[in-house]
Structure formats: structure tokens, C-alpha cells
Scaffold this active site. Structure first.
Site, PDB file in Angstrom:
ATOM      1  N   LYS A  92       6.418   3.374  12.669  1.00 14.24           N
ATOM      2  CA  LYS A  92       7.366   2.264  12.630  1.00 14.24           C
ATOM      3  C   LYS A  92       6.796   1.261  11.627  1.00 14.24           C
ATOM      4  O   LYS A  92       5.620   1.309  11.314  1.00 14.24           O
ATOM      5  CB  LYS A  92       7.482   1.603  14.002  1.00 14.24           C
ATOM      6  CG  LYS A  92       7.893   2.541  15.144  1.00 14.24           C
ATOM      7  CD  LYS A  92       7.884   1.762  16.467  1.00 14.24           C
ATOM      8  CE  LYS A  92       8.094   2.682  17.673  1.00 14.24           C
ATOM      9  NZ  LYS A  92       7.981   1.926  18.956  1.00 14.24           N
ATOM     10  N   THR A  94       7.393   2.366   4.933  1.00 11.86           N
ATOM     11  CA  THR A  94       6.555   3.463   5.432  1.00 11.86           C
ATOM     12  C   THR A  94       7.342   4.406   6.347  1.00 11.86           C
ATOM     13  O   THR A  94       7.282   5.620   6.162  1.00 11.86           O
ATOM     14  CB  THR A  94       5.290   2.905   6.117  1.00 11.86           C
ATOM     15  OG1 THR A  94       4.522   2.232   5.118  1.00 11.86           O
ATOM     16  CG2 THR A  94       4.450   4.004   6.739  1.00 11.86           C
ATOM     17  N   GLY A 152       5.108  -4.712   8.565  1.00 12.19           N
ATOM     18  CA  GLY A 152       5.100  -5.994   7.842  1.00 12.19           C
ATOM     19  C   GLY A 152       5.630  -7.161   8.650  1.00 12.19           C
ATOM     20  O   GLY A 152       5.022  -8.227   8.702  1.00 12.19           O
ATOM     21  N   GLU A 153       6.766  -6.975   9.270  1.00  8.19           N
ATOM     22  CA  GLU A 153       7.389  -8.090   9.971  1.00  8.19           C
ATOM     23  C   GLU A 153       6.861  -8.301  11.384  1.00  8.19           C
ATOM     24  O   GLU A 153       6.595  -9.438  11.778  1.00  8.19           O
ATOM     25  CB  GLU A 153       8.908  -7.931   9.921  1.00  8.19           C
ATOM     26  CG  GLU A 153       9.375  -8.389   8.552  1.00  8.19           C
ATOM     27  CD  GLU A 153      10.620  -7.744   8.031  1.00  8.19           C
ATOM     28  OE1 GLU A 153      10.688  -6.503   8.064  1.00  8.19           O
ATOM     29  OE2 GLU A 153      11.506  -8.469   7.568  1.00  8.19           O
ATOM     30  N   GLY A 192       0.798  -1.225   0.000  1.00  8.11           N
ATOM     31  CA  GLY A 192       0.000   0.000   0.000  1.00  8.11           C
ATOM     32  C   GLY A 192       0.829   1.272   0.000  1.00  8.11           C
ATOM     33  O   GLY A 192       0.342   2.338   0.391  1.00  8.11           O
TER      34      GLY A 192
END
Lengths: 206, 765
Positions: free
Chosen positions: B721, B537, B724-725, B495
Site C-alpha cells: 500500500k 509503489t 507517502g500520505e 525512490g
């Protein structure tokens, strides 16, 4: 090219000389189509020859095309008809990335021969649109964020379409079952479920 | 705006990287909180939604060019062999074949440090032998079968434990332990910590090799125009592909342009430049035509990375009051045939307070496909082991697992001895425990008596959260009031297009529909980091904010000149500059640009430097409820609550989606996914999506995502922050602990498949 000149590195001069032609240089070559037809006339070849005439309906339009018998429906759509919305993911009928509708039923287009679609009606993601306008299912996937990378999305949308054709008012369980043949590696499943349910609602109201 | 150049250090996937970066000289001022925002933090639908649902999104896989040739790769059928002869003459004569390259007709291009693009020494089933370009993919595939290769088979090893032995077949000179020695870390005095403990638990855990299997296969399309090369690539890192391709071909990087518009997933496997891209470029050069090269699903499961497996021996010592006194982690894992990383002790070193810690980790070569970073490399497997053993220690101490974690809460980064910019892990515990109903947890594990037994478990998470400079963004404000954002990052499906537009829309108060975003083109966008490590991001959105704030300044300054009033008396609102006193004095963007006789206004925004003297991490806790069918051994995950500190949430919709995806991939790793190699032949048995099991919609639990954080104002103006992970790290650990709570027997090996559950139940008796 060997490494006699300068060890590990490609000679830059030689390299540039080699690439100068670019795309333009290849125009003189006969197209694959022509050579294949020529070979077919001469009795065929294991790789290019022996083409069959196939007629079917794709997204409402009649299509007549010469195909090699080994060609899958997915390859026909992507390579011959340039309908690249249909994706090939596993190429083995295990993941649903290539789902299209065949006479209104969801099929894995990588897993069937193009010739088996003869005289039948195929609908792809492109055929779901009305001109530039999204189908309510497609709109629902946008509204509910029913995807991440989007690569499996055409297959998901077509699976949802097949599901809603059969069950216009699907239960949660029916959606889960209807969508279970489509792998999303990003695993946007909760929002795919929401999208399918929202699409059903939207279609019902319209 | 004033700039300076700084040295910036950040952690990406497996290593600290130091770079020079141009950053705003004045640092950055935080944006208002999400409550005061209209676009940031909202569930904004994706800018690229239409393209994705209509089938018009053009992925690398879909790119077609006039006279496009198609390439396929011949790969080693043996786990370990040496090519003694290769004869491609017959293959070259086949219909449609245009060119064939292999080690005898291509210069040695260095690869993997000590190997080559085509290396006659083959080290795994799938190692590259030759590459064919032909008129069609089918013709190329047919030609592969006619290339005559003579192989001298060599002894092989496909198991890390066996590879570490003295007499094991040598995969590289210098032995099978990468770097020749383990990675070690120590603080305090482990033995002293052990001596003062009341409870000591020692356990060994194993995790499997997991394969990324993104839906879009790895692929490139390459086209030469003179001595300039354009590469369309399915990649998470356009600039590193550019640099590697240029270096491999002996070209200046400026002559290679890498484009990635849409991409069907990566999860780490597409962080690394593929040999296939360079092979396609070499073939295209020889045949004078553009070349498309794709891998098939089998190659995807052999040759483009995986999460290394692990054997982890942990010792945890605690005092009666629940304080940790010592922890150790000894582990090894198979990185495959070429360098990668199998270390996984970072969570143990940092997430809980413990004065005495030692770790020793071996990355081991085996004759299998090389590892690559995979969504939170090391952390997923390390967290599974750590959180499992901590629950066992808590039980011995007769403490609630959550109380035990609270007791050992770490307030600083103990490895670097630095305070965190923010850490809201305790808040995540509270919110998560409440949402899952932690007090429902069976006090006695395995208390259920029937066929279906339920349990609750949880695990914590730490990951690097900062993002990094350099990350740049060009903002073009058009005379019609629309905006174009240009940056050298890439949206890999998370995104990024949308979150960048949100930041510009928020600051410039322009409808998001009027913003277009161009990413993924090295010839156009200013440099941004690769998209991995949850960096994107937090790295790129501050650059957008910087560019947009400058644009606002520029508009105010222009309006002041046009209206002939001091700039301080003007305010910017919704695309207009107004005078605070005289309401008749106002200028729209359109008017300002017209009177300036400009078609566009340009600004360049840059990501600020990270603050000195801080560690920047994300934190979170996930709570899982499972139901174990004790008859079949099947585990159903009923619910997962994810409560996380990830700084500012920029887009609620895409953020939830990231969490859903991470949790479901965590379920895949915990319960089903596993690459299996036949030890007799060294061949991978799970090379397709039928045999390699991944979660489907049927495996989806109820998921609740709770964000306990606001913007971390110490990091950047946006204060986000990465997400994804963190989303995946604690899931397998939480599920493992929930299974233990359900059936009262501990599983030490992932994936926790029905056979292992049934065996564990049988041992329990």
C-alpha cells in the site's frame, strides 16, 4: 493572433506554420555575450552592459570571466560556468540550497555577488569529487539515504563538508547546528544527520 | 500472457476516478513474504544516489539548450481586478526581449473550467497577466516592469467566512460556493444517535493554509521541432501534462513529448499542469527558439497551489460504555480563486465505528491563489480535528484515549459497506503504545508543575492504499544479462527507480547494479498513473513483477527448447536455467540469448485489477511526546512513534525516509507553517522562505518507524500500500493531543504557535 478565426481554438495550420523554424532558425542571432560586450564598449546599458572582469579559483582551477556586477555567485556558477550542481531554491539566503565553500567556509552563493568572490577560492559539489569518485561525505549520503528528491543535496553535502572541516569529530549537536541552515522540504533530516555523522567516521578512519 | 480490459475505479487525492485498464486476465499470485526475500524489503540504497550526491542529476531547472530563451511572468498586483488596457510596445523594444504574450495577442485557451490562460478578469494577487521571453532571465524580468497595464480594481474577499456572505464580492458567476452547494453525506439517524448518548461534545477547529514550497521551483523547458513539441517539466504527472498541453495548443497528444528525469519535490503542487508550460510553448512557437520558464520563490508562494484552510465544527456523541452513537462534521474552507477542494470529513466518516453520521462541507472561492492537493488533502486537517475532539470525549467518559479508539474500531468501510482487504490498526496501537511507553502518560492533563511540561498523545490514520491499473512496465533482458526497465511513471524523489529495480532484481535474481530504470518520458514508457495519492509503489511494482515473472517463463521455455527437455523439469536460479535431475544440463541467460540469436528479450507487465468487493486502505497510529516551554510557549516534539499498516514494505530505507519526511511536514503544519494574507490589500505576506516557516533539522524529533503489516495478498502480487500520505496524516493530531496532555488546555487552531500556547495558558489561569 486573435480569436477571429475559430473562437477558442488556435488554428492548427497557422500554429504549425509558426513553429516550423525550431532551434535552427535562431543561429543567425548574435550571442548575448557578444552583444553585451559590444554594448559595454559603447558605454553600457542598465541590463546588459557594464561588465567587470572577475578572476577567482573554482574547484582548484583559475577562472577569468566578464560578469555583470549584479550577478550572484550562484548565477555565475550555474549560468557562466555550467556548474549546475549548485541549486537556487529561495534565491534570498534563507534555505541553504545554494551552499558552496568560499575559502573553506560555507556560504549561500545566491546571497553574495560574484564580484565579492574575486581572488578567492570557491568549491562546489562538482569540486568535491576526485574524477568520477565520490568524496566520503557524498558516499555517506548515498549509504545512509540522506536525501529524497536530491535537489537540496548538493547544498547539504557542502554544508557537511564545511562542518567537518571545522569539527572533524562533531558531536550530534554540532552537526545539528552545522546543518541547520539547510532546508530539506522532503525533510530527510534524520538521515542527513546520520550521513554527516557517518561521513565524519569514514574520514577519520581513512 | 492473456489480458483483458476492465473498468477500474480508484480514489486519488480528492475524487474517485474511473478508468479503463488492461490487466492480466488471470489475476495475480502473491510473491513470497519478505522473510523469504533477498532484495525486496531490504534497505537497498538508491539507484540514483550517485547522480544526486555528485550534482550530475539533471533537473528540469538545470536543462540548457542551444539558443535557449528565458521567460518570466507578469502577475496581478491586485487581489481582484479587470485589465482595461495593456501596452507592451515599450517592453518589446527593450534589449534582449524576444516576445511578449498577453490576453490581447493570444487565442483564448480555456483554463480552470470557466477562465482562460490569459483572462483579463484577475482573481488573485499572482494571477497571470503577461509572459515575456528574452535572452536572459534578467532581461525578461526587466521587461515585465515596462509592460503598461491599466487595471480596474474590484472589491475583493480573502476570507472564506466573508466570501460565503450574501453581499460578498462575486469571484465567479454563480457565487462563491464552489458548485453552488455543500457536499453532504449522511448515514443512520444523527438525531436519534444524539438522543441516546450520555456524553456530547461540540467543538470548532480551524486550520491554516499551507504552501507546498518544493525546493525546485515549478519550471519547464520547451522545444519545437517542426510541429512536434518536447517539454521538460518538473511534474508529478507526465501524461496529464502531455494531454493538457496538447489540448491547449490544439495538437494531437502524440505530438507532445513530456520528459521528467529528476525533480525537486512536489507534494501535490506538481500534479497539475501549469499555465507557465503552455505560455512557454506559445512563446517558443513565436520566437522560433526553445524557451525555459521558471517561477521564483515568491510566485511559488502565490500561484502554484496550497492546502486550503478549514473551519470545522464537530459534534461527537458517545454512550457511557464508550460506544460512539453519533458524529457530525460541518465545515468550510477557502479553495482560492479557482476550483479545488476543501472537504476534510472522510476520516470522520470511516475510521471509527459509528452508525449515525452526517457531514456538510463547503468549498469557498476567495481572492487568493488556488488550492491544489497537498499530501493527504483533507485528511491532515480532518484528522487533527477528529482526533482532538475524540480525546476530549474520552476524557469526559474517563476512558483512556487509546481504549476509546479500540472500543470503536471499525471492521468494515462504513461508507461503501465493504470489508477491508486488510486492517491492522489494532496491531499498530499495541506496537506504538509499547514503543512510546503509553503507560507513562500523565493521567491528569497538565499535571507537570515546572516551566517545561511534557505530554503524550496519539492519533490514528486512514488513507486509500490500493494503487490502480493501468500501469505498465516494459522489461528488456539484454544478452549480457543486464536488465532495462521502462515505465511511464515518474520518480518524484520517493525512490521509485529503486523499488522498481528491487522487484525485478528479486524475481530474476540479478544483482540490482545490473538493472537500469527509465522513467518519466511519455514517448517511451507505457502509461502509468500520476505520482500522487500514495499510488505509485502499489501501482507500478506489481507491473514490474508481472513482467519479470513472464521473463522467467520465457527463459525457461527457451532453455527447454534448446536442451530438448520438458520445461517442467527445469528451474530458474540466479540467471541460469538448470535441469532438476541432470545438473550438467544448464543454460545461462547469455547462452540462451546467444543460441536464440537475440540481443534482447522483451516482456510487458501490467498491474492487475484490484479485487472486487473490498475497500483497500492503509492504517496507522502515531504517538507523540512533546515538551512545552510554558514561559515562551515553544513546543518541542521529543519523539514520534509511527506504527503503520502499509502492506508490504518494499524498501526499508526509502520507507523510513518517507515516514520521517511526512512526520516532519506534519510538525511543520502543526506548529509553524502558515500562509498569511493581509486583509487590507489581499497581498500574501509570506512569500519567501524567511517568512514562511518550515521545519529545519533543529525541529527533528527522535522518530521510530514500526511496520505492523506484511504483504496484503488480496491487492496484488507485491501487496504494497502507499506510504507517502499515511506518514503525515496523524502527526498534527498526535501533537495536539500531546500538547493537551502536557498543559491541560485544548488548542483548537493550527498552527499551534507560541502566541497561541501562551494565550491558552493565560486563559487556563
Amino acid at each position: 493572433m486573435s480569436n477571429e478565426e475559430n473562437g477558442n481554438n488556435i488554428s492548427r495550420r497557422k500554429f504549425i506554420k509558426g513553429v516550423g523554424v525550431g532551434i535552427a532558425g535562431s543561429c543567425v542571432l548574435p550571442s548575448l555575450e557578444q552583444s553585451a560586450i559590444a554594448q559595454a564598449k559603447e558605454g553600457g546599458d542598465a541590463v546588459h552592459g557594464g561588465k567587470e572582469l572577475l578572476s577567482l579559483t573554482v574547484n582548484g582551477k583559475p577562472v577569468r570571466v566578464l560578469v555583470e556586477p549584479r550577478m550572484t555567485l550562484a548565477e555565475l556558477l550555474r549560468e557562466k560556468l555550467q556548474l549546475t550542481g549548485t541549486k537556487i531554491v529561495c534565491n534570498q539566503g534563507a534555505c541553504g540550497g545554494c551552499t558552496v565553500l568560499l575559502d573553506g567556509h560555507a556560504v549561500y552563493s545566491c546571497h553574495m555577488l560574484a564580484l565579492d568572490a574575486a581572488e578567492r577560492e570557491v568549491t562546489t559539489i562538482e569540486g568535491l569529487m576526485t574524477g568520477e569518485e565520490l568524496h566520503p561525505i557524498q558516499q555517506a549520503f548515498v549509504d545512509k539515504d540522506g536525501y529524497q528528491c536530491g535537489f537540496c543535496t548538493p547544498g547539504q553535502v557542502m554544508a557537511a563538508q564545511a562542518l567537518l572541516l571545522r569539527h572533524p569529530r562533531p558531536t550530534r549537536e554540532q552537526v545539528l547546528e552545522g546543518m541547520s541552515g539547510n532546508i530539506c522540504r522532503c525533510a530527510a533530516y534524520p538521515k542527513i544527520l546520520e550521513s554527516a555523522l557517518a561521513a565524519a567516521e569514514k574520514i577519520r578512519k581513512s | 500472457m492473456a489480458r483483458k480490459i476492465i473498468k477500474s475505479k480508484y480514489f486519488v487525492e480528492e475524487d474517485f476516478v474511473e478508468v479503463l485498464a488492461e490487466v492480466p486476465a488471470g489475476g495475480s499470485s502473491p510473491l513470497p513474504t519478505n522473510q523469504e526475500m533477498k532484495v525486496i524489503g531490504r534497505p537497498v540504497t538508491r539507484l540514483d544516489g550517485y547522480d544526486k550526491v555528485s550534482g550530475t542529476a539533471r533537473y528540469t531547472f538545470d536543462i540548457n539548450l542551444p539558443h535557449l530563451a528565458h521567460a518570466r511572468t507578469l502577475r496581478s498586483p491586485y487581489a481582484h481586478a479587470r485589465i482595461t488596457a495593456i501596452d507592451a510596445r515599450e517592453a518589446a523594444k527593450m534589449p534582449g526581449v524576444l516576445g511578449i504574450i498577453h490576453y490581447q495577442n493570444v487565442d483564448q485557451i480555456p483554463w480552470y473550467g470557466s477562465s482562460f490562460l490569459f483572462d483579463p478578469h484577475l482573481r488573485y494577487v499572482g494571477d497571470e497577466v503577461a509572459c515575456v521571453a528574452a535572452e536572459t532571465e534578467a532581461a525578461a524580468s526587466a521587461a515585465l516592469k515596462r509592460i503598461k497595464v491599466e487595471y480596474e480594481e474590484l472589491p475583493f474577499v480573502v476570507d472564506a467566512a466573508a466570501a460565503m456572505k450574501q453581499n460578498a464580492p462575486a469571484i465567479h458567476e454563480g457565487g462563491n460556493i464552489q458548485g453552488g452547494k455543500p457536499a453532504v453525506y449522511a448515514r443512520g439517524d444523527f438525531d436519534a444517535g444524539l438522543a441516546e448518548a450520555d456524553v456530547v461534545v461540540e467543538e470548532t477547529f480551524t486550520t491554516q493554509v499551507e504552501v507546498h514550497n518544493p525546493t525546485e521551483v515549478h519550471c519547464s523547458v520547451v522545444n519545437w521541432e517542426g510541429d512536434r513539441l518536447t517539454v521538460w517539466d518538473s511534474t508529478q504527472a507526465i501524461f496529464s501534462v502531455r494531454d493538457t498541453v496538447a489540448q491547449s495548443l490544439g495538437l494531437p497528444a502524440s505530438q507532445v513529448r513530456v520528459i521528467k528525469r529528476y525533480m525537486g519535490g512536489g507534494f501535490g503542487s506538481k500534479l497539475t499542469t501549469g499555465k507557465y508550460t503552455v505560455m512557454a510553448a506559445l512563446l517558443a512557437q513565436r520566437i522560433g527558439r526553445p524557451v525555459r520558464i521558471t517561477l521564483d520563490r515568491e510566485e511559488m508562494n502565490l500561484a502554484v497551489g496550497n492546502r486550503p484552510d478549514s473551519v470545522q465544527k464537530l459534534t461527537v456523541a458517545a454512550k457511557k460504555d464508550g460506544t460512539l452513537s453519533a458524529m457530525s462534521h460541518w465545515s468550510y474552507g477557502a479553495v482560492g480563486a479557482y476550483p479545488s477542494g476543501a472537504a476534510c470529513s472522510w476520516p470522520l466518516r470511516t475510521i471509527y465505528q459509528c452508525p449515525n453520521v452526517k457531514t456538510e462541507e463547503y468549498s469557498v472561492f476567495i481572492n487568493a491563489g488556488p488550492g491544489r492537493p497537498f499530501r493527504a488533502p483533507g485528511h491532515v486537517q480532518g484528522t487533527f480535528a477528529l482526533e482532538s475532539i475524540l480525546d476530549d470525549v474520552a476524557e469526559k467518559l474517563a476512558m483512556d484515549p487509546l481504549e476509546f479508539r479500540r472500543k470503536n474500531h471499525a471492521t468494515i468501510d462504513q461508507v461503501m459497506n465493504l470489508p477491508y482487504t486488510s486492517k491492522k490498526l489494532l496491531e499498530a496501537y499495541d506496537a506504538g503504545a509499547k514503543a512510546i511507553g503509553w503507560d507513562r502518560r500523565r493521567k491528569v492533563p497538565g499535571a507537570d508543575k515546572g516551566r517545561y511540561q511534557r505530554g503524550l498523545g496519539f492519533a490514528s490514520q486512514i488513507w486509500w492504499g490500493a494503487g490502480t491499473p493501468p500501469a505498465g512496465c516494459i522489461l528488456k533482458l539484454n544478452r549480457d544479462g543486464s536488465v532495462r526497465l521502462i515505465a511511464g511513471t515518474q520518480d518524484i524523489g520517493t525512490g521509485t527507480y529503486t523499488v522498481m529495480a528491487q522487484v525485478a532484481a528479486e524475481i530474476l535474481e540479478i544483482p540490482i547494479e545490473r538493472i537500469q530504470v527509465n522513467l518519466g518520458d511519455t514517448a517511451v514508457g507505457p502509461y502509468c498513473p500520476l505520482s500522487g495519492g500514495s499510488l505509485t509503489t502499489p501501482s507500478v511494482t506489481p507491473a514490474v513483477a508481472d513482467a519479470a515473472l513472464q521473463m522467467k517463463e520465457k527463459l525457461l521455455s527457451a532453455a527447454a527448447a534448446i536442451l530438448e527437455v520438458p520445461q517442467g523439469e527445469l528451474v530458474y536460479q540466479r540467471g541460469e536455467v538448470r535441469h532438476t535431475g541432470d545438473t550438467s544440463k544448464k543454460k545461462t541467460i547469455v547462452e540462451i540469448l546467444r543460441e536464440m540469436r537475440e540481443q534482447t528479450l522483451l516482456t510487458y507487465g501490467a498491474r492487475n485489477a484490484n479485487p472486487e468487493g473490498y475497500a483497500i486502505n492503509s492504517f496507522g497510529a502515531q504517538f507523540a511526546e512533546v515538551e512545552v516551554d510554558t514561559l515562551t510557549g515553544h513546543v518541542k516534539v521529543i519523539k514520534v512513534v509511527a506504527a503503520h499498516d502499509i502492506g508490504r514494505a518494499v524498501n526499508r530505507l526509502t520507507l523510513e525516509n518517507q515516514f520521517h519526511g511526512g512526520i516532519l511536514q506534519g510538525i511543520g503544519f502543526a506548529l509553524m507553517e502558515e500562509r498569511v494574507i493581509d486583509p487590507q490589500t489581499g497581498k500574501v505576506l509570506t512569500v519567501n522562505l524567511h517568512d514562511y516557516k518550515m521545519p529545519t533539522i533543529m525541529d527533528m524529533p527522535e522518530i521510530e518507524v514500526i511496520i505492523v503489516s506484511e504483504a496484503d495478498t488480496k491487492i496484488s502480487n507485491v501487496g504494497a500500500k502507499g506510504v507517502g500520505e499515511p506518514a503525515m496524516i496523524p502527526t498534527p493530531g498526535a501533537i495536539a493531543n500531546a500538547i493537551y496532555n502536557a498543559i491541560g488546555v485544548r488548542l483548537h487552531s493550527l498552527p499551534m504557535t507560541p502566541d497561541k500556547i501562551l494565550m491558552a495558558l493565560a486563559q487556563k489561569g
